[in-house]
Design an enzyme around this catalytic site. Structure first.
Site, PDB file in Angstrom:
ATOM      1  CB  CYS A   2      -0.869   0.044   1.246  1.00 42.25           C
ATOM      2  SG  CYS A   2      -1.979  -1.357   1.367  1.00 42.25           S
ATOM      3  NE  ARG A  27       4.723   1.918  -1.244  1.00 42.85           N
ATOM      4  CZ  ARG A  27       5.496   2.182  -0.202  1.00 42.85           C
ATOM      5  NH1 ARG A  27       6.568   2.914  -0.352  1.00 42.85           N
ATOM      6  NH2 ARG A  27       5.190   1.739   0.994  1.00 42.85           N
ATOM      7  CD1 TRP A  74       0.342  -5.998  -3.332  1.00 44.69           C
ATOM      8  CD2 TRP A  74       0.406  -6.595  -1.182  1.00 44.69           C
ATOM      9  NE1 TRP A  74       0.918  -7.248  -3.256  1.00 44.69           N
ATOM     10  CE2 TRP A  74       0.971  -7.642  -1.949  1.00 44.69           C
ATOM     11  CE3 TRP A  74       0.347  -6.747   0.201  1.00 44.69           C
ATOM     12  CZ2 TRP A  74       1.463  -8.808  -1.390  1.00 44.69           C
ATOM     13  CZ3 TRP A  74       0.839  -7.915   0.769  1.00 44.69           C
ATOM     14  CH2 TRP A  74       1.391  -8.926  -0.038  1.00 44.69           C
ATOM     15  CG  ASN A  98       1.953   1.041   4.171  1.00 43.92           C
ATOM     16  OD1 ASN A  98       3.065   1.536   4.249  1.00 43.92           O
ATOM     17  ND2 ASN A  98       1.776  -0.216   3.877  1.00 43.92           N
ATOM     18  N   GLY A  99       0.073  -1.002   6.122  1.00 44.02           N
ATOM     19  CA  GLY A  99       0.524  -1.830   7.239  1.00 44.02           C
ATOM     20  C   GLY A  99      -0.601  -2.719   7.737  1.00 44.02           C
ATOM     21  CD  GLU A 478      18.075 -13.129  -6.958  1.00 45.94           C
ATOM     22  OE1 GLU A 478      17.395 -13.437  -5.966  1.00 45.94           O
ATOM     23  OE2 GLU A 478      17.945 -12.047  -7.549  1.00 45.94           O
ATOM     24  CE  LYS A 482      14.794 -11.225  -9.206  1.00 49.58           C
ATOM     25  NZ  LYS A 482      15.824 -10.989  -8.251  1.00 49.58           N
ATOM     26  CD  GLU A 485      10.712 -11.731  -7.968  1.00 43.11           C
ATOM     27  OE1 GLU A 485      11.928 -11.613  -7.980  1.00 43.11           O
ATOM     28  OE2 GLU A 485       9.984 -11.054  -7.211  1.00 43.11           O
ATOM     29  CG  HIS A 501      21.378 -35.723   0.300  1.00 41.61           C
ATOM     30  ND1 HIS A 501      21.838 -36.882   0.866  1.00 41.61           N
ATOM     31  CD2 HIS A 501      22.476 -35.006  -0.030  1.00 41.61           C
ATOM     32  CE1 HIS A 501      23.165 -36.862   0.894  1.00 41.61           C
ATOM     33  NE2 HIS A 501      23.583 -35.730   0.353  1.00 41.61           N
ATOM     34  CE  LYS A 601      12.010  -2.603  -6.399  1.00 40.82           C
ATOM     35  NZ  LYS A 601      12.803  -3.786  -6.819  1.00 40.82           N
TER      36      LYS A 601
HETATM   37  C1  F6R Z   1      12.921 -10.446  -5.535  1.00 50.58           C
HETATM   38  C2  F6R Z   1      12.651  -9.318  -4.670  1.00 50.58           C
HETATM   39  C3  F6R Z   1      12.290  -9.586  -3.257  1.00 50.58           C
HETATM   40  C4  F6R Z   1      13.067  -8.626  -2.345  1.00 50.58           C
HETATM   41  C5  F6R Z   1      12.599  -8.777  -0.891  1.00 50.58           C
HETATM   42  C6  F6R Z   1      13.397  -7.900   0.048  1.00 50.58           C
HETATM   43  O1  F6R Z   1      13.203 -10.031  -6.843  1.00 50.58           O
HETATM   44  O2  F6R Z   1      12.722  -8.196  -5.077  1.00 50.58           O
HETATM   45  O3  F6R Z   1      12.522 -10.897  -2.899  1.00 50.58           O
HETATM   46  O4  F6R Z   1      14.436  -8.899  -2.463  1.00 50.58           O
HETATM   47  O5  F6R Z   1      11.248  -8.434  -0.813  1.00 50.58           O
HETATM   48  O6  F6R Z   1      13.256  -6.558  -0.286  1.00 50.58           O
HETATM   49  P1  F6R Z   1      14.287  -5.484   0.221  1.00 50.58           P
HETATM   50  O7  F6R Z   1      15.601  -5.800  -0.401  1.00 50.58           O
HETATM   51  O8  F6R Z   1      13.726  -4.180  -0.239  1.00 50.58           O
HETATM   52  O9  F6R Z   1      14.349  -5.592   1.710  1.00 50.58           O
END
Ligand code: F6R
Length: 606
Positions: A2, A27, A74, A98-99, A478, A482, A485, A501, A601
């Site tokens: 949000c 965001r 959100w 927000n929250g 990672e 990626k 997501e 395993h 974000k």
């Molecule tokens: C993946 C991604 C998320 C962030 C995670 C932490 O592409 O962007 O997994 O890495 O939400 O976010 P920050 O780094 O802002 O604490």
């Protein structure tokens, strides 16, 4: 997550609110709305979907006013719907929030017993009704806001517009970010400086339990007891000039920016003449540090995991890496001689912030590594290093992660050299290697077309595995994150040696494995894992350098040749390779690359 905004001025502020909301789109959100004050009431417009739809709605059903609030939602409590979207109103007050209010169920039960009627499924409505409860008891708006806040548990920020108090907005911060922006003829509230960047760079950052009162010519910030605070006005650095340029997606733009970002970090933190690494205002005595504990979420957690290999390789200290949402509620002793590092692109991630608060309260040394200078995490940690990646808009983090890796490499070298664990000539030779990284990343990027075969081979699969070893294992994790997501493929990252395993049971003709096989001391071990996949008919998509491809290509369905790399550069260039795979697959699948479903974000809820 949000985003909240508010504006009060001497002109119509509806377009300003919309601009702020457009700036908050990055965001991630699923619905949006604005409310403007109108005599002793408010006019509200809300939509499920984007700000463009909200703008169209306002064109069809115009509103105007000098005082208003806006929101991108959100969904947490209640499905995305017009009913649940904000602003949320009762006869006294209109709220954007927000929250999360952790004790909202208990408060809702209490308010229902007092006769309040709930029209939404949100926790936000509890805030509106609590404020109304206190307002009806005769509290003035400030006291009604602070009394309501005192009843609520959780991490949140909200902005309130009282219908009977014209041209005033109130903002309260408790755990989630909230700032005041000082404009020329309008005063603003917002979740971050990016939201307000079209109108002002003059920002006042609220601390927890502070309440801001804005009218059209001034602002006032008080603590929860009503004591006025004299707060510094800061110049925001974030948020300006974020345009997509010639790129079809922010994610591609941000992937392509990595050579410049990596070079910039080195220029910023290394003095060329003396090969000395300096982080401004970070004067930690590393000799007294007995171990390093790193806390982060998501991709930042994987950067931390890579760094744990680097630090332990260079320095005789133990490094532990924790997922923030686990760290903050695990019983453990906070150790006074440990260095606690908190890594976050946004600097607002609620889990990481909660963990930092816990460690800070114990007095242990805290260092944050963040991308957003004035973020909550940067401001709370004792020491801070900026990752210098520039604003990252795409939800999937790319350049911010490789920037974290570069900063962590420099941090490891600085710590090792200041403790005498490496000599000056070893330091110099490692810095010289780091200075090659930007060119190596560039080499990967100019060959990006050669990744098309791997991307098209996996785009139609439902399940994909990634394997890696040593400091490339977190890169496999990672890569899988990626891919999950932004392309919604079930992807798993596995330590190559761990495959046997259990997870090897998943290997079949329909399950491709991306094998991350840098040609280093662990290469032959990775070959063994690749062989066991190949023997079971699992298609292999190979990422390796020339020498590795030569040995493994007969097993691979496709391969991508990466430049030969060394200690620090390997995880960085393999990270770029897995970013390209995820990006290309999402594009092939026609998905919303920059704003994947369900994701935000800046994850400001726990
Ligand atoms: C993946 C991604 C998320 C962030 C995670 C932490 O592409 O962007 O997994 O890495 O939400 O976010 P920050 O780094 O802002 O604490």
């Amino acid at each position: 997550m949000c985003g909240i905004v508010g504006a009060v001025g001497n002109k119509d502020i509806v377009n300003d609110l919309l601009t702020c909301l457009y700036n908050l789109e990055y965001r991630g959100y699923d619905s949006a709305g604005v409310a403007v004050q109108l005599d002793n009431s408010v006019e509200i417009r809300k939509v499920v979907g984007g700000i463009k739809s909200l703008e169209n709605l306002i064109k069809n059903e115009p509103i105007s006013g000098r005082c208003g609030i806006g929101h991108t939602r959100w969904a947490t409590h209640g499905a995305p719907s017009v009913r649940n979207s904000h602003p949320i109103s009762n006869p006294t007050v209109t709220i954007v929030h927000n929250g999360i209010i952790d004790n909202y169920t208990a408060l809702k039960t209490e308010l229902i017993a007092l006769g309040f009627e709930f029209k939404t499924d949100t926790d936000t409505e509890v805030i509106a009704h609590l404020i109304e409860l206190y307002a009806k008891k005769g509290y003035d708006p400030f006291d009604a806001v602070t009394e309501a806040a005192a009843r609520m548990d959780g991490l949140y920020a909200f902005v309130a517009l009282f219908h009977a108090h014209e041209n005033k907005i109130f903002g309260y911060k408790h755990g989630a970010p909230l700032i005041v922006g000082i404009g020329n003829d309008v005063m603003y509230l917002g979740s971050d400086a990016i939201a307000l960047s079209a109108f002002t760079k003059k920002i006042v950052y609220l601390e927890d339990n502070e309440c801001a009162l804005l009218d059209n010519i001034s602002y006032k910030i008080c603590d929860e007891h009503g004591n006025e605070k004299n707060k510094e006005v800061r110049e925001a650095v974030a948020g300006s000039g974020v345009s997509i340029g010639k790129f079809p997606h922010f994610m591609l733009k941000e992937i392509m920016e990595q050579p410049q970002v990596l070079a910039r970090i080195l220029t910023k933190y290394i003095s060329d003449s003396s090969y000395k690494i300096t982080f401004p205002n970070v004067d930690i005595d590393y000799t007294s540090i007995t171990s390093v504990k790193i806390v982060a979420c998501g991709s930042s957690y994987y950067s931390a995991s890579v760094a744990s290999y680097w630090i332990e390789d260079l320095i005789p200290v133990n490094v532990s890496v924790d997922i923030a949402s686990e760290f903050c509620y695990r019983s453990q002793n906070i150790c006074p001689n440990c260095l606690y590092i908190f890594i976050s692109q946004s600097g607002e991630t609620a889990d990481t912030l909660a963990s930092l608060k816990r460690v800070s309260a114990s007095g242990a040394k805290t260092l944050s590594i963040v991308n957003v200078e004035e973020s909550s995490i940067a401001r709370l940690a004792q020491y801070n290093i900026l990752t210098q990646a520039g604003a990252e808009i795409s939800v999937a983090s790319t350049k911010a992660c490789t920037a974290q890796l570069m900063v962590l490499a420099l941090f490891a070298l600085q710590m090792a050299s200041s403790r005498g664990d490496i000599t000056d000539s070893e330091l110099k030779s490692k810095i010289l290697q780091l200075q090659q990284v930007s060119d190596l990343v560039y080499e990967v990027l100019v060959n990006e077309k050669k990744m098309d075969d791997i991307a098209s081979s996996i785009a139609n699969h439902d399940r994909v595995l990634f394997i890696g070893r040593g400091d490339t294992y977190p890169v496999a994790l990672e890569g899988a994150l990626k891919l999950r997501e932004i392309s919604y493929i079930t992807a798993m990252g596995i330590a190559a040696g761990e495959l046997k395993h259990g997870t090897i049971a998943l290997v079949d003709e329909g399950t491709p494995t991306i094998v991350l096989a840098p040609y280093n001391n662990l290469f032959s071990k990775t070959v063994g894992s690749a062989q066991s996949i190949h023997a079971r008919g699992g298609p292999i998509e190979l990422l390796s350098s020339d020498a590795g491809v030569e040995q493994l290509s007969s097993m691979a369905r496709n391969f991508f040749i990466l430049p030969h790399s060394d200690f620090f550069s390997t995880p960085i260039i393999y990270s770029v390779a897995v970013q390209l795979i995820a990006y290309k697959v999402a594009v092939l699948k026609g998905l919303n690359v920059d704003k994947p479903r369900n994701l935000a974000k800046s994850v400001t809820v726990e």
